[in-house]
Write a protein that holds these residues in place. Structure first.
Motif, PDB file in Angstrom:
ATOM      1  N   SER A 146       0.829  -1.010  -0.281  1.00 47.89           N
ATOM      2  CA  SER A 146      -0.211   0.241   0.481  1.00 47.89           C
ATOM      3  C   SER A 146       0.784   1.280   0.110  1.00 47.89           C
ATOM      4  O   SER A 146       2.096   1.518   0.830  1.00 47.89           O
ATOM      5  CB  SER A 146      -0.758  -0.423   0.873  1.00 47.89           C
ATOM      6  OG  SER A 146      -0.374   0.175   2.634  1.00 47.89           O
ATOM      7  N   GLN A 147      -0.030   2.613  -0.341  1.00 40.28           N
ATOM      8  CA  GLN A 147       0.921   3.974  -0.539  1.00 40.28           C
ATOM      9  C   GLN A 147       1.542   4.680   1.132  1.00 40.28           C
ATOM     10  O   GLN A 147       3.101   4.334   1.329  1.00 40.28           O
ATOM     11  CB  GLN A 147       0.032   4.746  -0.943  1.00 40.28           C
ATOM     12  CG  GLN A 147       0.574   5.667  -1.089  1.00 40.28           C
ATOM     13  CD  GLN A 147       0.797   6.877   0.319  1.00 40.28           C
ATOM     14  OE1 GLN A 147       0.379   7.025   1.073  1.00 40.28           O
ATOM     15  NE2 GLN A 147       2.070   8.090  -0.082  1.00 40.28           N
ATOM     16  N   PRO A 148       1.012   3.719   1.833  1.00 43.21           N
ATOM     17  CA  PRO A 148       1.065   4.440   3.493  1.00 43.21           C
ATOM     18  C   PRO A 148       2.861   3.772   3.602  1.00 43.21           C
ATOM     19  O   PRO A 148       3.537   3.561   4.460  1.00 43.21           O
ATOM     20  CB  PRO A 148       0.176   3.914   4.516  1.00 43.21           C
ATOM     21  CG  PRO A 148      -0.714   4.473   3.356  1.00 43.21           C
ATOM     22  CD  PRO A 148      -0.549   3.587   2.497  1.00 43.21           C
ATOM     23  N   SER A 149       2.554   1.751   2.889  1.00 39.31           N
ATOM     24  CA  SER A 149       3.615   0.931   3.293  1.00 39.31           C
ATOM     25  C   SER A 149       4.620   1.574   2.789  1.00 39.31           C
ATOM     26  O   SER A 149       6.053   1.062   3.160  1.00 39.31           O
ATOM     27  CB  SER A 149       3.402  -0.233   3.128  1.00 39.31           C
ATOM     28  OG  SER A 149       2.167  -1.126   3.441  1.00 39.31           O
ATOM     29  N   VAL A 150       4.227   2.042   1.221  1.00 44.24           N
ATOM     30  CA  VAL A 150       5.435   2.520   0.571  1.00 44.24           C
ATOM     31  C   VAL A 150       6.257   4.205   0.934  1.00 44.24           C
ATOM     32  O   VAL A 150       7.954   3.674   1.149  1.00 44.24           O
ATOM     33  CB  VAL A 150       5.359   2.789  -0.711  1.00 44.24           C
ATOM     34  CG1 VAL A 150       6.209   3.672  -2.058  1.00 44.24           C
ATOM     35  CG2 VAL A 150       4.377   1.505  -1.372  1.00 44.24           C
ATOM     36  N   SER A 151       5.394   4.727   2.088  1.00 38.43           N
ATOM     37  CA  SER A 151       6.358   5.773   2.269  1.00 38.43           C
ATOM     38  C   SER A 151       6.754   5.173   3.473  1.00 38.43           C
ATOM     39  O   SER A 151       8.146   5.909   3.369  1.00 38.43           O
ATOM     40  CB  SER A 151       5.206   6.222   3.017  1.00 38.43           C
ATOM     41  OG  SER A 151       5.241   7.600   2.739  1.00 38.43           O
ATOM     42  N   ASN A 152       6.785   4.538   4.052  1.00 40.25           N
ATOM     43  CA  ASN A 152       7.015   3.741   5.977  1.00 40.25           C
ATOM     44  C   ASN A 152       8.150   3.522   5.339  1.00 40.25           C
ATOM     45  O   ASN A 152      10.038   3.544   5.890  1.00 40.25           O
ATOM     46  CB  ASN A 152       6.653   2.918   6.206  1.00 40.25           C
ATOM     47  CG  ASN A 152       5.023   3.992   7.133  1.00 40.25           C
ATOM     48  OD1 ASN A 152       5.294   5.033   7.278  1.00 40.25           O
ATOM     49  ND2 ASN A 152       4.271   3.415   7.319  1.00 40.25           N
ATOM     50  N   SER A 153       8.375   2.218   4.378  1.00 40.70           N
ATOM     51  CA  SER A 153       9.308   1.539   4.227  1.00 40.70           C
ATOM     52  C   SER A 153      10.488   2.130   3.374  1.00 40.70           C
ATOM     53  O   SER A 153      12.155   2.305   3.695  1.00 40.70           O
ATOM     54  CB  SER A 153       9.338   0.441   2.915  1.00 40.70           C
ATOM     55  OG  SER A 153       8.469  -0.430   3.664  1.00 40.70           O
ATOM     56  N   ILE A 154      10.086   3.805   2.387  1.00 41.71           N
ATOM     57  CA  ILE A 154      11.568   4.383   2.010  1.00 41.71           C
ATOM     58  C   ILE A 154      12.263   5.341   2.905  1.00 41.71           C
ATOM     59  O   ILE A 154      13.195   4.991   3.287  1.00 41.71           O
ATOM     60  CB  ILE A 154      10.959   5.563   1.145  1.00 41.71           C
ATOM     61  CG1 ILE A 154       9.861   4.764  -0.377  1.00 41.71           C
ATOM     62  CG2 ILE A 154      11.571   6.279   0.511  1.00 41.71           C
ATOM     63  CD1 ILE A 154       9.917   5.717  -1.402  1.00 41.71           C
ATOM     64  N   THR A 155      11.375   5.692   4.422  1.00 46.76           N
ATOM     65  CA  THR A 155      12.210   6.506   5.607  1.00 46.76           C
ATOM     66  C   THR A 155      12.540   5.964   6.060  1.00 46.76           C
ATOM     67  O   THR A 155      13.804   5.871   6.616  1.00 46.76           O
ATOM     68  CB  THR A 155      10.651   6.593   6.074  1.00 46.76           C
ATOM     69  OG1 THR A 155       9.584   7.848   5.768  1.00 46.76           O
ATOM     70  CG2 THR A 155      10.997   8.257   7.449  1.00 46.76           C
ATOM     71  N   GLN A 156      11.619   4.175   6.058  1.00 54.60           N
ATOM     72  CA  GLN A 156      12.886   3.323   7.265  1.00 54.60           C
ATOM     73  C   GLN A 156      14.540   3.119   6.738  1.00 54.60           C
ATOM     74  O   GLN A 156      15.372   3.190   7.311  1.00 54.60           O
ATOM     75  CB  GLN A 156      12.602   1.923   7.550  1.00 54.60           C
ATOM     76  CG  GLN A 156      12.684   0.951   8.234  1.00 54.60           C
ATOM     77  CD  GLN A 156      11.910  -0.454   8.806  1.00 54.60           C
ATOM     78  OE1 GLN A 156      10.920  -0.405   7.679  1.00 54.60           O
ATOM     79  NE2 GLN A 156      12.310  -1.073   9.606  1.00 54.60           N
TER      80      GLN A 156
END
Length: 277
Positions: free
Chosen positions: A88-98
């Motif tokens: 999902s888009q939130p998962s993508v965002s969180n993964s990139i930041t991490q």
């Protein structure tokens, strides 16, 4: 007695196995690394990226690295990244930041970006490679500043406006003759002059405190002051030795301009971390 409702089940989108689906050529085009390179990067940060449990179908370390590389390489919107890879888009965002935080911890940066002070054999090797470019002796690095565009900060906003009238961080970068990065300083507002950044950097101290032996030097453009350890071109060269010096200087120093250009073309999104390396 009210009838107890069943807990709704979460639906998880299918996730593609990109490393098995795509050839090395296709991986290079989309992610800027082949399979071996992607796995090397993943192994560097695997422990930091792994989920502590297997609940809710956690995103693998490989997938987090792939999403981050895709974003950095293309600047592609995260929703499109989600459509391509599955999460999902939130998962993508969180993964990139991490992943970005995991890749930019100080000990990992210093493993790959370090100036070879006190390592005489390394300095001699680098100087020999530079000399093959245009015959310029004693060069152990070519230096320049490059601007990384940022969103206007809330504090000290005017200081981040550079001479081209956009907000940026002015990043000092040094390359060797093989386009390896030897030094980065990424903490100065866009209005700061290149010479000021060098003056305040640890790199200057390495030369002035003779941790880099006399006879070795950097090459910089005319925006820098000429120093025993930093050679700049003649502004109005006379025919003969001065003109020849400028020609060799330009051919050698072009490595830093090409290196910066290649870096920005390869990764359209430049992520900066406020550190001095």
């Amino acid at each position: 007695m009210a009838q107890q409702q069943d807990n709704p089940r979460r639906n998880f989108r299918a996730r593609r196995d990109i490393l098995e689906e795509l050839s090395d050529t296709e991986l290079l085009k989309r992610y800027r690394f082949d399979r071996e390179g992607i796995m090397f990067i993943t192994d560097l940060v695997r422990d930091e990226l792994q989920s502590p449990t297997n609940r809710n179908v956690p995103i693998t370390s490989e997938m987090k690295v792939l999403m981050t590389l895709r974003y950095l390489a293309t600047g592609k919107m995260q929703q499109c990244n989600s459509d391509d890879l599955g999460p999902s888009q939130p998962s993508v965002s969180n993964s990139i930041t991490q992943t970005l935080h995991a890749l930019t911890v100080p000990h990992l940066i210093k493993r790959f970006i370090k100036f070879p002070a006190l390592h005489h054999h390394e300095l001699a090797r680098i100087a020999g490679e530079f000399r093959q470019v245009a015959g310029f002796p004693g060069v152990v690095g070519v230096i320049d500043g490059t601007h990384i565009r940022i969103i206007a900060p809330r504090r000290f906003e005017a200081e981040y406006v550079n001479r081209k009238n956009y907000h940026s961080v002015n990043v000092q970068i040094v390359f060797d003759a093989a386009y390896n990065i030897l030094n980065v300083v990424a903490k100065w507002p866009g209005s700061t002059h290149d010479a000021r950044i060098l003056q305040e950097s640890c790199l200057r101290m390495l030369f002035e405190h003779n941790r880099v032996p006399p006879g070795y030097h950097l090459l910089g453009d005319s925006g820098y002051p000429c120093k025993p350890y930093l050679l700049t071109p003649f502004l109005r060269p006379q025919p003969g030795p001065q003109a020849n010096y400028n020609m060799a200087h330009k051919r050698t120093r072009n490595i830093v301009e090409r290196g910066i250009g290649q870096m920005k073309r390869r990764f359209h999104v430049q992520y900066y971390i406020v550190k001095s390396v």
